[in-house]
Design an enzyme around this catalytic site. Structure first.
Site, PDB file in Angstrom:
ATOM      1  N   CYS A  96      23.838 124.816  57.370  1.00 44.41           N
ATOM      2  CA  CYS A  96      23.015 126.130  57.405  1.00 44.41           C
ATOM      3  C   CYS A  96      22.142 126.290  56.145  1.00 44.41           C
ATOM      4  O   CYS A  96      22.562 126.090  55.072  1.00 44.41           O
ATOM      5  CB  CYS A  96      24.068 127.419  57.317  1.00 44.41           C
ATOM      6  SG  CYS A  96      25.132 127.464  58.841  1.00 44.41           S
TER       7      CYS A  96
ATOM      8  N   ARG B 198      19.476 121.353  57.660  1.00 40.01           N
ATOM      9  CA  ARG B 198      20.665 121.821  57.312  1.00 40.01           C
ATOM     10  C   ARG B 198      21.192 122.455  58.520  1.00 40.01           C
ATOM     11  O   ARG B 198      22.417 122.596  58.548  1.00 40.01           O
ATOM     12  CB  ARG B 198      20.647 122.769  56.394  1.00 40.01           C
ATOM     13  CG  ARG B 198      20.100 122.220  55.138  1.00 40.01           C
ATOM     14  CD  ARG B 198      20.060 123.370  53.806  1.00 40.01           C
ATOM     15  NE  ARG B 198      21.365 123.643  53.488  1.00 40.01           N
ATOM     16  CZ  ARG B 198      22.014 123.443  52.262  1.00 40.01           C
ATOM     17  NH1 ARG B 198      21.130 122.819  51.550  1.00 40.01           N
ATOM     18  NH2 ARG B 198      23.131 123.646  51.930  1.00 40.01           N
TER      19      ARG B 198
ATOM     20  N   TRP C  55      24.221 125.820  61.616  1.00 41.78           N
ATOM     21  CA  TRP C  55      24.878 124.928  62.310  1.00 41.78           C
ATOM     22  C   TRP C  55      26.042 125.386  62.438  1.00 41.78           C
ATOM     23  O   TRP C  55      27.079 125.907  61.446  1.00 41.78           O
ATOM     24  CB  TRP C  55      25.028 123.517  61.314  1.00 41.78           C
ATOM     25  CG  TRP C  55      25.684 122.413  61.693  1.00 41.78           C
ATOM     26  CD1 TRP C  55      25.042 121.461  62.531  1.00 41.78           C
ATOM     27  CD2 TRP C  55      27.119 122.200  61.708  1.00 41.78           C
ATOM     28  NE1 TRP C  55      26.126 120.481  62.932  1.00 41.78           N
ATOM     29  CE2 TRP C  55      27.188 121.067  62.361  1.00 41.78           C
ATOM     30  CE3 TRP C  55      28.037 122.590  61.048  1.00 41.78           C
ATOM     31  CZ2 TRP C  55      28.695 120.180  62.375  1.00 41.78           C
ATOM     32  CZ3 TRP C  55      29.324 121.857  61.149  1.00 41.78           C
ATOM     33  CH2 TRP C  55      29.501 120.997  61.745  1.00 41.78           C
TER      34      TRP C  55
ATOM     35  N   ASN D  12      26.312 130.652  54.673  1.00 42.82           N
ATOM     36  CA  ASN D  12      26.743 129.149  54.669  1.00 42.82           C
ATOM     37  C   ASN D  12      28.127 129.218  54.403  1.00 42.82           C
ATOM     38  O   ASN D  12      28.560 129.441  53.287  1.00 42.82           O
ATOM     39  CB  ASN D  12      25.720 128.501  53.823  1.00 42.82           C
ATOM     40  CG  ASN D  12      26.309 127.061  53.580  1.00 42.82           C
ATOM     41  OD1 ASN D  12      25.761 126.326  52.752  1.00 42.82           O
ATOM     42  ND2 ASN D  12      26.926 126.451  54.614  1.00 42.82           N
ATOM     43  N   GLY D  13      28.852 128.525  55.143  1.00 46.95           N
ATOM     44  CA  GLY D  13      30.402 128.688  54.826  1.00 46.95           C
ATOM     45  C   GLY D  13      31.163 128.887  55.926  1.00 46.95           C
ATOM     46  O   GLY D  13      30.827 129.275  57.113  1.00 46.95           O
TER      47      GLY D  13
ATOM     48  N   GLU E 149      28.286 100.829  59.271  1.00 41.52           N
ATOM     49  CA  GLU E 149      27.164 101.728  59.079  1.00 41.52           C
ATOM     50  C   GLU E 149      26.188 101.575  60.105  1.00 41.52           C
ATOM     51  O   GLU E 149      25.495 102.510  60.873  1.00 41.52           O
ATOM     52  CB  GLU E 149      26.398 101.336  57.642  1.00 41.52           C
ATOM     53  CG  GLU E 149      25.138 101.979  57.342  1.00 41.52           C
ATOM     54  CD  GLU E 149      25.115 103.500  57.359  1.00 41.52           C
ATOM     55  OE1 GLU E 149      26.250 104.096  57.522  1.00 41.52           O
ATOM     56  OE2 GLU E 149      23.934 104.138  57.473  1.00 41.52           O
TER      57      GLU E 149
ATOM     58  N   LYS F 215      25.250 104.478  62.527  1.00 42.98           N
ATOM     59  CA  LYS F 215      23.718 104.724  62.640  1.00 42.98           C
ATOM     60  C   LYS F 215      23.449 105.180  64.232  1.00 42.98           C
ATOM     61  O   LYS F 215      22.625 105.904  64.699  1.00 42.98           O
ATOM     62  CB  LYS F 215      22.753 103.968  62.264  1.00 42.98           C
ATOM     63  CG  LYS F 215      21.884 104.033  60.814  1.00 42.98           C
ATOM     64  CD  LYS F 215      21.636 105.079  60.209  1.00 42.98           C
ATOM     65  CE  LYS F 215      22.724 106.182  59.758  1.00 42.98           C
ATOM     66  NZ  LYS F 215      23.097 106.283  58.543  1.00 42.98           N
TER      67      LYS F 215
ATOM     68  N   GLU G 119      24.838 108.079  65.871  1.00 35.79           N
ATOM     69  CA  GLU G 119      24.321 109.226  65.458  1.00 35.79           C
ATOM     70  C   GLU G 119      23.021 109.538  65.888  1.00 35.79           C
ATOM     71  O   GLU G 119      22.892 110.860  66.422  1.00 35.79           O
ATOM     72  CB  GLU G 119      24.024 109.170  63.924  1.00 35.79           C
ATOM     73  CG  GLU G 119      25.006 109.351  62.836  1.00 35.79           C
ATOM     74  CD  GLU G 119      24.756 109.159  61.352  1.00 35.79           C
ATOM     75  OE1 GLU G 119      24.149 108.251  61.173  1.00 35.79           O
ATOM     76  OE2 GLU G 119      24.933 110.269  60.673  1.00 35.79           O
TER      77      GLU G 119
ATOM     78  N   HIS H 174      42.833  90.755  67.304  1.00 37.02           N
ATOM     79  CA  HIS H 174      43.889  91.555  67.366  1.00 37.02           C
ATOM     80  C   HIS H 174      43.806  92.930  68.244  1.00 37.02           C
ATOM     81  O   HIS H 174      44.453  93.765  67.989  1.00 37.02           O
ATOM     82  CB  HIS H 174      44.137  91.954  65.821  1.00 37.02           C
ATOM     83  CG  HIS H 174      44.472  90.823  65.010  1.00 37.02           C
ATOM     84  ND1 HIS H 174      45.549  90.034  64.995  1.00 37.02           N
ATOM     85  CD2 HIS H 174      43.842  90.257  63.934  1.00 37.02           C
ATOM     86  CE1 HIS H 174      45.474  89.005  64.006  1.00 37.02           C
ATOM     87  NE2 HIS H 174      44.362  89.149  63.512  1.00 37.02           N
TER      88      HIS H 174
ATOM     89  N   LYS I 290      22.412 117.770  58.039  1.00 40.93           N
ATOM     90  CA  LYS I 290      22.527 117.326  56.501  1.00 40.93           C
ATOM     91  C   LYS I 290      23.069 118.281  55.734  1.00 40.93           C
ATOM     92  O   LYS I 290      23.205 119.289  55.715  1.00 40.93           O
ATOM     93  CB  LYS I 290      21.204 117.088  56.025  1.00 40.93           C
ATOM     94  CG  LYS I 290      20.964 115.415  55.570  1.00 40.93           C
ATOM     95  CD  LYS I 290      19.723 115.225  55.542  1.00 40.93           C
ATOM     96  CE  LYS I 290      19.425 113.737  54.597  1.00 40.93           C
ATOM     97  NZ  LYS I 290      20.025 112.538  55.114  1.00 40.93           N
TER      98      LYS I 290
HETATM   99  N1  HGA Z   1      30.588 130.072  59.859  1.00 40.96           N
HETATM  100  C1  HGA Z   1      29.203 130.334  59.854  1.00 40.96           C
HETATM  101  C2  HGA Z   1      28.239 129.692  58.986  1.00 40.96           C
HETATM  102  C3  HGA Z   1      28.508 128.069  59.342  1.00 40.96           C
HETATM  103  C4  HGA Z   1      28.004 127.081  58.460  1.00 40.96           C
HETATM  104  O1  HGA Z   1      27.767 127.437  57.367  1.00 40.96           O
HETATM  105  N2  HGA Z   1      27.627 125.987  58.629  1.00 40.96           N
HETATM  106  O2  HGA Z   1      27.215 124.852  57.841  1.00 40.96           O
HETATM  107  C5  HGA Z   1      28.902 130.250  61.302  1.00 40.96           C
HETATM  108  O3  HGA Z   1      29.501 129.508  62.323  1.00 40.96           O
HETATM  109  O4  HGA Z   1      27.793 130.818  61.819  1.00 40.96           O
END
Ligand code: HGA
Length: 605
Positions: free
Chosen positions: A2, A27, A74, A98-99, A477, A481, A484, A500, A600
């Site tokens: 975010c 992000r 995100w 963000n969080g 890795e 990659k 991803e 195994h 990221k």
């Molecule tokens: N929880 C919030 C913000 C998401 C976030 O920080 N993502 O890295 C949401 O879901 O919008």
């Protein structure tokens, strides 16, 4: 994850906010939005999908105003949708976040009692609703923000904007990074300095627990205890903030191609003649009894590679773990332990939490980071920069090789410090390392061959990667990659583990990528490769000329790389692993730089 930006400006902010969000899009890119205050009126625009959808919306529904906040998301709580996009507004308050607000359910229930109901599924909206509630009780905007912040559990970087307050933002940091930018008669706030780079090079990083009251002419920062805090203003290097594709089709392609150059630069930063010189305080490995390496994702595979190096070269006991497990396992940290954390962004939430767990337990906290001003760097006793430059592609490439480089230098230093390597042997390895950028360029020249194979790999549903010794973390890795960016299911195994269980997966539809330079373990790898071929598996062998001559005849495809001393092979074999994923993704037509569901700088748990 975010991206957050806020501006108290002297010009119309909507286009400037969108431009800043473009720099933060790595992000998160599932939705984006901005809110402004214009003549006291708070309004917002939000759009699901990439940022371009928001820019298009703003063409048809412009948003005026010289103060505003913006967000690129995100999702953690609630699907990517317009209604869940930030900024979240509740009456006269808008917030970007963000969080994760962990107690949002309890807060929601409480707010329902005041007649406030959410219109989104997010945790974030609760923050705006709570602030609205405190405003309705007669609090000033600053008091309302403070009382709201006091109630929140979890991790956040938050910025508040208020109706009727065209010269005020309140910002807070607890667990997620936030930086304040100082302009001329303008003030900014952003998730990182890169977002603010075109606006200003004067940055103040908020510390954990800080809250800031920002106007165009002032910033008042208080620490977690509410005391006025004097946080330094720093000049950032604008060069480091340059973000462009330099003629490449994708950031990932550019970042893969940059590896020889950035590696050569990084080496210059660490070598003085034939001596390894660490920036900052000296690290004496003679007193180290145990090394604990912690990281996530690609950085974890760099650590796993380093375990082989430290054990073999320096005879040092090494523990390595993913941060999300390490932090909750409560591992005993014995005296004599150095804890080392690796993170590209230096903001990875799990790695930061693991670092804090070790803070008072380990003898020393060392970090290997790409962002020198990051939280992990600032909370370490010794922060070692990898000098990779800004990495925008969500799938890490040049950061991985630059992490390997620093970790190898540390292992070599440990080997010398502990008397397991002579100065002569060190000089020999360092001169091979100095020659490596040129060899990486030669490996880059295999790109067309790799592209041809990748077109066929793109047809596969599953791919296996095998490696032994130093090639095992590389196989992991390589598989990561591929997963991803091409969305092909890929798994990696230590070659010896195949029999195994995983060998049951082998049939002619499953390409098996074998990473095997002609080293001491080569014959063992060839035996495992034969076991695959005996069961109809088709092998892509990535090796050197000697390896190809010995074992390349019956395999499906061979990619031949230059020969390097075994200890350097992870840095070289990273290139074909990255190129294979890149070309496969291109063949499949996936979004290489912004793969689905990823982002990221992982600042949430
Ligand atoms: N929880 C919030 C913000 C998401 C976030 O920080 N993502 O890295 C949401 O879901 O919008």
């Amino acid at each position: 994850m975010c991206g957050i930006v806020g501006i108290l400006g002297t010009h119309e902010v909507a286009p400037i906010l969108v431009e800043a969000l473009r720099r933060l899009e790595y992000r998160g890119y599932d939705s984006a939005g901005i809110a402004t205050v214009n003549d006291g009126v708070l309004d917002r625009r939000r759009a699901v999908g990439k940022l371009v959808n928001l820019s298009d919306l703003l063409v048809h529904e412009p948003l005026a105003g010289k103060s505003g906040i913006g967000h690129t998301r995100w999702a953690t709580h609630g699907a990517p949708s317009t209604v869940n996009a930030h900024p979240h507004q509740s009456g006269p308050v808008a917030v970007v976040h963000n969080g994760i607000i962990e107690n949002f359910r309890e807060l929601r229930a409480e707010l329902a009692g005041y007649g406030l109901t959410p219109s989104s599924e997010t945790d974030t909206e609760t923050v705006a609703m709570l602030a609205q509630h405190y405003l309705s009780e007669g609090c000033s905007p600053i008091e309302a923000a403070n009382r709201t912040l006091d109630r929140l559990h979890g991790a956040f970087a938050l910025v508040f904007l208020f109706q009727g307050e065209g010269d005020l933002m309140v910002a807070a940091r607890k667990g997620s990074p936030l930086a304040i930018g100082h302009g001329d008669g303008e003030m900014y706030v952003g998730s990182d300095a890169i977002a603010l780079a075109p606006l200003t090079d004067r940055i103040t990083y908020l510390d954990e627990g800080d809250r800031a009251v920002i106007t165009r002419s002032s910033v008042e920062i208080r620490d977690a205890e509410g005391r006025l805090a004097n946080r330094a203003m720093k000049q950032i290097h604008m060069d480091a903030a340059r973000i462009d594709k330099a003629g490449y089709k994708h950031f990932m392609a550019k970042e893969i191609a940059e590896q020889p150059t950035v590696l050569a630069d990084a080496l210059r930063g660490y070598l003085e003649d034939d001596r390894i010189s660490l920036p900052g305080e000296e690290l004496d490995f003679t007193k180290v009894e145990r090394l604990t390496l912690v990281a996530c994702g690609t950085a974890f595979y760099a650590c796993l590679t380093a375990k082989y190096w430290f054990e073999q070269l320096a005879r040092m006991p090494v523990e390595v773990d993913v941060a999300s497990e390490f932090r909750y396992r409560e591992p005993p940290i014995t005296p004599g332990t150095v804890a080392l954390f690796v993170s590209q962004s230096g903001e990875t939430a799990d790695t930061l939490a693991a670092l804090r767990y070790c803070r008072d337990k380990a003898d020393k906290i060392v970090s290997v980071v790409n962002v020198a001003e990051s939280s992990i760097a600032r909370e370490s006793d010794l922060a070692l920069p990898i000098h990779a430059g800004v990495e925008v592609g969500v799938a890490s490439t040049k950061a991985f090789t630059c992490q390997l480089n620093v970790l190898l230098l540390l292992a070599l230093k440990a080997a010398v410090d502990r008397g397991h390597m002579t100065q002569e042997a060190l000089s020999e390895t360092l001169s091979a390392l100095r020659a490596l950028p040129g060899i990486l360029n030669a490996a880059m020249a295999r790109s067309d061959d790799i592209e041809r194979v990748a077109r066929q790999i793109a047809e596969a549903r599953d791919v296996l990667f095998l490696g032994r010794g130093l090639m095992y973390p590389l196989a992991l890795e390589g598989a990561l990659k591929l997963k991803e960016i091409s969305y092909i299911h890929a798994e990696a195994y230590a070659s010896g583990e195949l029999k195994h269980g995983p060998i049951a997966l082998i049939d002619k539809t499953v390409p098996v990528v074998v990473l095997a330079p002609r080293d001491a373990l080569f014959d063992k790898s060839v035996s495992n490769m034969q076991e695959v071929m005996a069961r109809g598996g088709k092998v892509l062998l990535i090796t050197d000329a000697a390896g190809a001559a010995e074992a390349g005849q019956d395999v499906w495809q061979t990619i031949v790389l230059p020969a390097v001393p075994s200890v350097l092979s992870p840095l070289l074999y990273a290139i074909p692993a990255q190129l294979l994923a890149y070309h496969t993704a291109i063949a499949k037509g996936t979004d290489v730089d912004q793969p689905r569901n990823l982002a990221k700088s992982v600042t949430v748990e």
